[in-house]
Design a protein around this motif. Sequence first.
Motif, short mmCIF file in Angstrom:
data_model
loop_
_atom_site.label_atom_id
_atom_site.label_comp_id
_atom_site.label_asym_id
_atom_site.label_seq_id
_atom_site.Cartn_x
_atom_site.Cartn_y
_atom_site.Cartn_z
N THR A 11 0.85 -1.19 0.00
CA THR A 11 0.00 0.00 0.00
C THR A 11 0.89 1.23 0.00
O THR A 11 2.10 1.14 0.12
N HIS A 12 0.29 2.36 -0.13
CA HIS A 12 1.07 3.61 -0.13
C HIS A 12 1.18 4.12 1.30
O HIS A 12 0.35 4.88 1.77
N CYS A 13 2.21 3.67 1.97
CA CYS A 13 2.42 4.00 3.38
C CYS A 13 3.36 5.20 3.51
O CYS A 13 4.17 5.46 2.62
N PRO A 14 3.29 5.87 4.64
CA PRO A 14 4.27 6.93 4.91
C PRO A 14 5.66 6.32 5.11
O PRO A 14 5.79 5.12 5.35
N CYS A 17 6.38 3.79 7.91
CA CYS A 17 5.55 2.58 7.94
C CYS A 17 6.40 1.35 8.28
O CYS A 17 7.48 1.16 7.71
N PRO A 18 5.92 0.50 9.18
CA PRO A 18 6.68 -0.70 9.54
C PRO A 18 6.47 -1.86 8.57
O PRO A 18 7.08 -2.91 8.75
N CYS A 19 5.64 -1.67 7.55
CA CYS A 19 5.32 -2.79 6.65
C CYS A 19 6.54 -3.48 6.05
O CYS A 19 6.62 -4.71 6.08
N ILE A 21 9.52 -3.79 7.14
CA ILE A 21 10.20 -4.54 8.20
C ILE A 21 9.41 -5.80 8.54
O ILE A 21 9.98 -6.89 8.66
N LEU A 22 8.11 -5.66 8.68
CA LEU A 22 7.26 -6.80 9.01
C LEU A 22 7.30 -7.84 7.89
O LEU A 22 7.34 -9.05 8.16
N LEU A 23 7.29 -7.38 6.65
CA LEU A 23 7.37 -8.31 5.52
C LEU A 23 8.72 -9.02 5.50
O LEU A 23 8.80 -10.21 5.17
N ASN A 24 9.79 -8.32 5.86
CA ASN A 24 11.10 -8.96 5.94
C ASN A 24 11.15 -10.02 7.05
O ASN A 24 11.74 -11.08 6.88
N SER A 87 3.30 -12.88 16.67
CA SER A 87 3.54 -11.52 17.18
C SER A 87 3.45 -10.46 16.08
O SER A 87 3.15 -9.31 16.37
N ILE A 88 3.73 -10.83 14.83
CA ILE A 88 3.66 -9.83 13.77
C ILE A 88 2.38 -9.87 12.96
O ILE A 88 2.07 -8.91 12.27
N LEU A 89 1.61 -10.96 13.05
CA LEU A 89 0.39 -11.07 12.24
C LEU A 89 -0.59 -9.91 12.45
O LEU A 89 -1.10 -9.38 11.46
N PRO A 90 -0.88 -9.50 13.68
CA PRO A 90 -1.81 -8.38 13.83
C PRO A 90 -1.30 -7.10 13.17
O PRO A 90 -2.07 -6.36 12.57
N LEU A 91 -0.01 -6.87 13.25
CA LEU A 91 0.58 -5.69 12.61
C LEU A 91 0.62 -5.82 11.10
O LEU A 91 0.39 -4.87 10.37
N LEU A 92 0.93 -7.04 10.64
CA LEU A 92 1.03 -7.31 9.21
C LEU A 92 -0.33 -7.22 8.54
O LEU A 92 -0.43 -6.79 7.39
#
Length: 96
Positions: A11-14, A17-19, A21-24, A87-92
Amino acid sequence: MNETNTLTCPTHCPPTCPCPILLNIASSIAHEEDALACILNAECAKINKVISASSDYEVLIAINTSVQATLEQITELEGVLKAKLDSILPLLAECI
């Protein structure tokens, strides 16, 4: 396994955005799962090789003990990987 592709946010995050990092982290978990699958396949091959080469009871027991120890370690690692993923699923979920 030495891939260095950088994951980007779908998505177009600022910029903060932690996305990515979470995807890594999710990608590293997947790589660890793949490595554990390779270890399981190697253990299977080891059992098959010993069974076809030997009928000595002591050798078979030794291989069984070795494989059992490896499986116990893999089971522990699976628990750690599940905890990491949980631990990362809710954030992801917010990123996707």
